[in-house]
Motif scaffolding. Structure first.
Motif, PDB file in Angstrom:
ATOM      1  N   MET A 178       0.836  -1.200   0.000  1.00  0.00           N
ATOM      2  CA  MET A 178       0.000   0.000   0.000  1.00  0.00           C
ATOM      3  C   MET A 178       0.871   1.250   0.000  1.00  0.00           C
ATOM      4  O   MET A 178       0.603   2.221  -0.723  1.00  0.00           O
ATOM      5  CB  MET A 178      -0.933  -0.006   1.213  1.00  0.00           C
ATOM      6  N   SER A 202      -9.308  -1.145   7.389  1.00  0.00           N
ATOM      7  CA  SER A 202      -8.774  -1.789   6.185  1.00  0.00           C
ATOM      8  C   SER A 202      -8.741  -3.304   6.359  1.00  0.00           C
ATOM      9  O   SER A 202      -8.585  -3.826   7.470  1.00  0.00           O
ATOM     10  CB  SER A 202      -7.348  -1.273   5.917  1.00  0.00           C
ATOM     11  N   GLY A 204      -7.318  -6.979   4.026  1.00  0.00           N
ATOM     12  CA  GLY A 204      -6.567  -7.441   2.867  1.00  0.00           C
ATOM     13  C   GLY A 204      -5.800  -8.705   3.193  1.00  0.00           C
ATOM     14  O   GLY A 204      -5.920  -9.276   4.281  1.00  0.00           O
ATOM     15  N   ILE A 247       1.011  -8.131   0.805  1.00  0.00           N
ATOM     16  CA  ILE A 247      -0.315  -8.588   0.398  1.00  0.00           C
ATOM     17  C   ILE A 247      -0.452  -8.531  -1.122  1.00  0.00           C
ATOM     18  O   ILE A 247       0.393  -7.935  -1.798  1.00  0.00           O
ATOM     19  CB  ILE A 247      -1.418  -7.732   1.049  1.00  0.00           C
ATOM     20  N   GLN A 250      -6.011  -5.373  -1.095  1.00  0.00           N
ATOM     21  CA  GLN A 250      -6.333  -4.636   0.133  1.00  0.00           C
ATOM     22  C   GLN A 250      -7.401  -3.609  -0.185  1.00  0.00           C
ATOM     23  O   GLN A 250      -7.390  -2.993  -1.262  1.00  0.00           O
ATOM     24  CB  GLN A 250      -5.085  -3.938   0.684  1.00  0.00           C
ATOM     25  N   HIS A 265      -9.342   0.694  -3.087  1.00  0.00           N
ATOM     26  CA  HIS A 265      -9.143  -0.734  -3.333  1.00  0.00           C
ATOM     27  C   HIS A 265      -7.920  -0.927  -4.216  1.00  0.00           C
ATOM     28  O   HIS A 265      -7.713  -0.189  -5.184  1.00  0.00           O
ATOM     29  CB  HIS A 265     -10.393  -1.295  -4.039  1.00  0.00           C
ATOM     30  N   ASP A 358      -2.344  -0.125   6.865  1.00  0.00           N
ATOM     31  CA  ASP A 358      -1.697  -1.409   7.164  1.00  0.00           C
ATOM     32  C   ASP A 358      -1.900  -1.810   8.625  1.00  0.00           C
ATOM     33  O   ASP A 358      -2.146  -2.977   8.938  1.00  0.00           O
ATOM     34  CB  ASP A 358      -0.201  -1.329   6.852  1.00  0.00           C
ATOM     35  N   MET A 361      -5.443  -3.003   9.051  1.00  0.00           N
ATOM     36  CA  MET A 361      -5.593  -4.354   8.502  1.00  0.00           C
ATOM     37  C   MET A 361      -4.974  -5.395   9.436  1.00  0.00           C
ATOM     38  O   MET A 361      -5.566  -6.444   9.693  1.00  0.00           O
ATOM     39  CB  MET A 361      -4.915  -4.408   7.125  1.00  0.00           C
TER      40      MET A 361
END
Length: 384
Positions: A178, A202, A204, A247, A250, A265, A358, A361
């Motif tokens: 990201m 978030s 992902g 990842i 995400q 996205h 991040d 997530m």
């Protein structure tokens, strides 16, 4: 203009060509890179990159430079920028500028000490004609107050495979996917919102580039697509069994300080890729796609199409016509002091948003960025 490069990878090799084409007296004096992956590209296109130096300090001390360009792996940027600033250099740094919250605060302190005008950043999409038109429509009042933005950046499988093989597959070097890839886009929409992000959620993970999806397990296959884009430092041939920790998809939801919302996205296994946005305001909406090269503005009350255009880009540009414009504008800024559309502070704010996505997530929580901004402002020296 005498220029030195630290980190002559593929990106800086390309920019060496673009900047050299923008100004006749743009002279690359030398570079520092133990394995310059961009060197064959510069040789192919007849761009002189001068001498190879053993250290950044030596290149600055002996090169009589006007500009230092930083294209080293992301985790090294902070130290290279610090050395440059301490020696009085003007610096152009590729994105992302740094890779962690701690490094962001350290760079903010350097900016507070040496001034933000001494560090320019490669957030090239700010210079894209499509984004310029979006901000123009907003400034002319055709969108009204922005309520929400839906945006995305996707990349095709060959490009996703590059990330799985390149040094960028390790978060310790890239920061994260990201941050590394999407900080461009996050900066664009921070700019449209005109204020800072406040709350972030978030989700992902990795669903496509996994061993069970490896094509070689499904019989005879042509795997050249996954090796089309060469990797450089720390490169690997492994794609679906990569040892990286990034990842491959995400999504995130952001609420800004003004109450407006962004949904974002990203996915790195999209064969018909797109990089689009819908910016929806009280008076109208703007819709565009950097890859499919269109931009539309529609009035909310009448549904009248106020603008509908497509864009042509040169064969040289890697970013929808923005690379040449960025080179031209940065050189004008260097020589004539012409203002730039994006600052290093903007870049760091986009980076903090990516890092907060991040964290959200990873922790499966909603992040309140208020303490981060307080710490960031203190590091910049605001309010002293």
């Amino acid at each position: 203009m005498r220029v030195g490069i630290i980190g002559l990878g593929y990106r800086l090799g390309y920019l060496a060509r673009v900047f050299s084409a923008a100004r006749d007296d743009f002279e690359i004096v030398g570079y520092v890179d133990p394995a310059p992956a961009g060197l064959p590209y510069t040789a192919e296109h007849g761009v002189s990159v001068g001498s190879q130096y053993d250290s950044l300090e030596q290149m600055i001390d002996e090169g009589n430079l006007d500009l230092l360009m930083v294209g080293s792996p992301n985790h090294l940027h902070l130290e290279h920028i610090r050395i440059g600033l301490e020696r009085g250099m003007k610096i152009f740094a590729e994105k992302p500028v740094v890779t962690s919250v701690e490094d962001t605060m350290a760079l903010a302190e350097l900016i507070g000490k040496y001034g933000s005008d001494n560090v320019m950043v490669g957030l090239v999409l700010r210079y894209a004609p499509l984004y310029v038109d979006l901000r123009k429509a907003q400034a002319e009042g055709r969108l009204g107050d922005i309520a929400s933005i839906e945006a995305s950046e996707t990349i095709p499988p060959y490009h996703g495979a590059f990330f799985m093989r390149d040094w960028r597959r390790y978060q310790q070097y890239s920061g994260s996917f990201m941050l590394e890839k999407c900080c461009h886009d996050l900066d664009l929409y921070n700019g449209v919102m005109g204020c800072r992000p406040r709350f972030v959620a978030s989700f992902g993970g990795r669903k496509s580039f996994t061993p069970e999806n490896a094509p070689q397990d499904a019989g005879a296959n042509d795997l050249t697509v996954y090796h089309r884009k060469p990797s450089g430092w720390m490169g690997s041939d492994k794609v679906f069994d990569s040892d990286g920790d990034i990842i491959d998809f995400q999504s995130a939801l952001v609420q800004y300080e003004n109450g407006a919302a962004l949904t974002f996205h990203t996915n790195m296994n999209v064969p018909d890729d797109f990089r689009r946005f819908a910016v929806i305001g009280a008076k109208g909406m703007a819709e565009g796609d950097f890859i499919r090269n269109y931009f539309k503005v529609t009035d909310s009350r009448t549904s009248e199409r106020l603008e509908d255009k497509t864009y042509q880009v040169s064969e040289l540009s890697q970013h929808y016509g923005a690379d040449e414009q960025m080179a031209e504008d940065i050189l004008k800024h260097m020589i004539d002091g012409v203002p730039l559309p994006v600052s290093v502070t903007d870049a760091l704010e986009a980076g903090l948003l990516a890092l907060s996505m991040d964290e959200a997530m990873r922790t499966k929580s909603v992040i309140d960025m208020t303490p981060i901004w307080q710490r960031f402002d203190a590091a910049l020296g605001k309010g002293r």
